[in-house]
Design a protein around this motif. Sequence first.
Motif, PDB file in Angstrom:
ATOM      1  N   GLY A   1      -6.225 -23.553 -38.685  1.00  0.00           N
ATOM      2  CA  GLY A   1      -6.424 -23.508 -37.245  1.00  0.00           C
ATOM      3  C   GLY A   1      -5.150 -23.058 -36.545  1.00  0.00           C
ATOM      4  N   LEU A   2      -5.270 -22.068 -35.659  1.00  0.00           N
ATOM      5  CA  LEU A   2      -4.125 -21.545 -34.910  1.00  0.00           C
ATOM      6  C   LEU A   2      -4.357 -21.817 -33.430  1.00  0.00           C
ATOM      7  N   TYR A   3      -3.485 -22.620 -32.839  1.00  0.00           N
ATOM      8  CA  TYR A   3      -3.689 -23.104 -31.473  1.00  0.00           C
ATOM      9  C   TYR A   3      -2.432 -22.926 -30.627  1.00  0.00           C
ATOM     10  N   GLY A   4      -2.635 -22.894 -29.324  1.00  0.00           N
ATOM     11  CA  GLY A   4      -1.534 -22.749 -28.382  1.00  0.00           C
ATOM     12  C   GLY A   4      -1.190 -24.056 -27.702  1.00  0.00           C
ATOM     13  N   GLY A   5       0.093 -24.379 -27.652  1.00  0.00           N
ATOM     14  CA  GLY A   5       0.531 -25.615 -27.024  1.00  0.00           C
ATOM     15  C   GLY A   5       0.305 -25.645 -25.527  1.00  0.00           C
ATOM     16  N   LYS A   6       0.144 -24.470 -24.923  1.00  0.00           N
ATOM     17  CA  LYS A   6      -0.091 -24.397 -23.486  1.00  0.00           C
ATOM     18  C   LYS A   6      -1.509 -23.910 -23.161  1.00  0.00           C
ATOM     19  N   ASP A   7      -2.417 -24.190 -24.081  1.00  0.00           N
ATOM     20  CA  ASP A   7      -3.829 -23.852 -23.871  1.00  0.00           C
ATOM     21  C   ASP A   7      -4.431 -24.912 -22.953  1.00  0.00           C
TER      22      ASP A   7
ATOM     23  N   PRO B   1       3.961 -23.768 -29.680  1.00  0.00           N
ATOM     24  CA  PRO B   1       4.223 -24.591 -28.487  1.00  0.00           C
ATOM     25  C   PRO B   1       4.130 -23.855 -27.154  1.00  0.00           C
ATOM     26  N   ASP B   2       4.590 -22.611 -27.117  1.00  0.00           N
ATOM     27  CA  ASP B   2       4.647 -21.893 -25.835  1.00  0.00           C
ATOM     28  C   ASP B   2       3.480 -20.953 -25.608  1.00  0.00           C
ATOM     29  N   ALA B   3       2.519 -20.946 -26.518  1.00  0.00           N
ATOM     30  CA  ALA B   3       1.418 -19.978 -26.422  1.00  0.00           C
ATOM     31  C   ALA B   3       0.262 -20.536 -25.591  1.00  0.00           C
ATOM     32  N   PRO B   4      -0.335 -19.680 -24.760  1.00  0.00           N
ATOM     33  CA  PRO B   4      -1.538 -20.074 -24.021  1.00  0.00           C
ATOM     34  C   PRO B   4      -2.790 -19.822 -24.853  1.00  0.00           C
ATOM     35  N   HIS B   5      -3.933 -20.066 -24.259  1.00  0.00           N
ATOM     36  CA  HIS B   5      -5.200 -19.693 -24.883  1.00  0.00           C
ATOM     37  C   HIS B   5      -5.244 -18.167 -25.050  1.00  0.00           C
ATOM     38  N   ALA B   6      -5.952 -17.700 -26.069  1.00  0.00           N
ATOM     39  CA  ALA B   6      -6.165 -16.260 -26.299  1.00  0.00           C
ATOM     40  C   ALA B   6      -4.865 -15.490 -26.488  1.00  0.00           C
ATOM     41  N   PHE B   7      -3.915 -16.095 -27.183  1.00  0.00           N
ATOM     42  CA  PHE B   7      -2.624 -15.429 -27.372  1.00  0.00           C
ATOM     43  C   PHE B   7      -2.706 -14.248 -28.340  1.00  0.00           C
ATOM     44  N   PHE B   8      -3.804 -14.129 -29.090  1.00  0.00           N
ATOM     45  CA  PHE B   8      -3.972 -12.981 -29.986  1.00  0.00           C
ATOM     46  C   PHE B   8      -4.613 -11.782 -29.288  1.00  0.00           C
ATOM     47  N   ALA B   9      -5.195 -12.010 -28.128  1.00  0.00           N
ATOM     48  CA  ALA B   9      -5.988 -10.978 -27.439  1.00  0.00           C
ATOM     49  C   ALA B   9      -5.080  -9.967 -26.761  1.00  0.00           C
ATOM     50  N   ASP B  10      -4.732  -8.898 -27.486  1.00  0.00           N
ATOM     51  CA  ASP B  10      -3.733  -7.941 -27.005  1.00  0.00           C
ATOM     52  C   ASP B  10      -4.176  -7.162 -25.775  1.00  0.00           C
ATOM     53  N   TYR B  11      -5.455  -7.232 -25.442  1.00  0.00           N
ATOM     54  CA  TYR B  11      -5.966  -6.498 -24.279  1.00  0.00           C
ATOM     55  C   TYR B  11      -5.922  -7.339 -23.000  1.00  0.00           C
ATOM     56  N   ARG B  12      -5.438  -8.584 -23.104  1.00  0.00           N
ATOM     57  CA  ARG B  12      -5.440  -9.514 -21.971  1.00  0.00           C
ATOM     58  C   ARG B  12      -4.025  -9.965 -21.633  1.00  0.00           C
ATOM     59  N   PRO B  13      -3.799 -10.445 -20.409  1.00  0.00           N
ATOM     60  CA  PRO B  13      -2.470 -10.930 -20.024  1.00  0.00           C
ATOM     61  C   PRO B  13      -1.998 -12.130 -20.844  1.00  0.00           C
ATOM     62  N   SER B  14      -2.917 -12.823 -21.487  1.00  0.00           N
ATOM     63  CA  SER B  14      -2.570 -14.001 -22.297  1.00  0.00           C
ATOM     64  C   SER B  14      -1.874 -13.644 -23.608  1.00  0.00           C
ATOM     65  N   TYR B  15      -1.857 -12.373 -23.964  1.00  0.00           N
ATOM     66  CA  TYR B  15      -1.299 -11.933 -25.249  1.00  0.00           C
ATOM     67  C   TYR B  15       0.169 -12.307 -25.375  1.00  0.00           C
TER      68      TYR B  15
END
Length: 278
Positions: A207-213, A241-255
């Motif tokens: 499981g890969l998760y973001g601490g700021k999701d 720790p510093d990643a938001p939701h959808a941090f893999f989505a390179d087409y979105r600002p969350s990347y």
Amino acid sequence: MKQITRRKFIATATIATGFALAVQPVSAKVITTDSKGLVTGAVKIPVQDGEIPAYRAMPAKGGNFPIVLVIQEIFGVHEHIQDVCRRFAKLGYVAIAPELFVRQGDVSKLSSIEEIRPIVAKVPDAQVLSDLDATVDWTVKSSKGNSNKLGITGFCWGGRITWLYAAHNPQVKAGVAWYGRLVGDVTELTPKNPVDIASGLKVPVLGLYGGKDTGIPLDTVEQMRDRLKSGSSKSEIIVYPDAPHAFFADYRPSYREKEAKEGWQRLQDWFKQHGTSG
């Protein structure tokens, strides 16, 4: 739980071209993977009540390919999910992403997440798991796939499904769930959530998760970790720790490029470690 309807279902939707309307504008950081040396494009998967569209990418030469199921976000099988399939194909996999909402509606044509959520909410888990079983069968029979090297990965909505399908199908050798919801309401359509199947899980899932999701509280991640400890799957959860939701989505600002690249490498290592690489 109600069984999937027996009426003959005919898929009228097609695989999206470009990005879903709801994700415009697309970020300048979007990754584009070419199709050189690959066979790519839309296919039809025979399912219990008809057929559904899917996007497939595979090497143009060879055979007996490891299979990876790529499970969509709520935005459908749009360009980003198709590109992920091509990335896997470049690594020697046959990668396939079925349209799992198609009976409920064509989400690619909707312009807001508020329009999409009611459609996704109508999708039964039983339907999804059955469609994925059919997708695996088709990939073995029609795309030179090796069912002994079966992996699954999914993003957001698909991350939750990754956990559930790993519990459903013992053929799966490994899974990687990207920021999939772990707890939630139990309903007729969604009778179990990942936290409910964790202790009995046999398949190793990363499981890969973001601490700021903001949508997946860290206390639910810790709850999942605790449940996994009582099982035998040797699953793991990594929190950036510093990643938001959808941090893999390179087409979105969350990347987040650093976390996305590290997660992608972890995925490859996890699949290799558990016998799902080429």
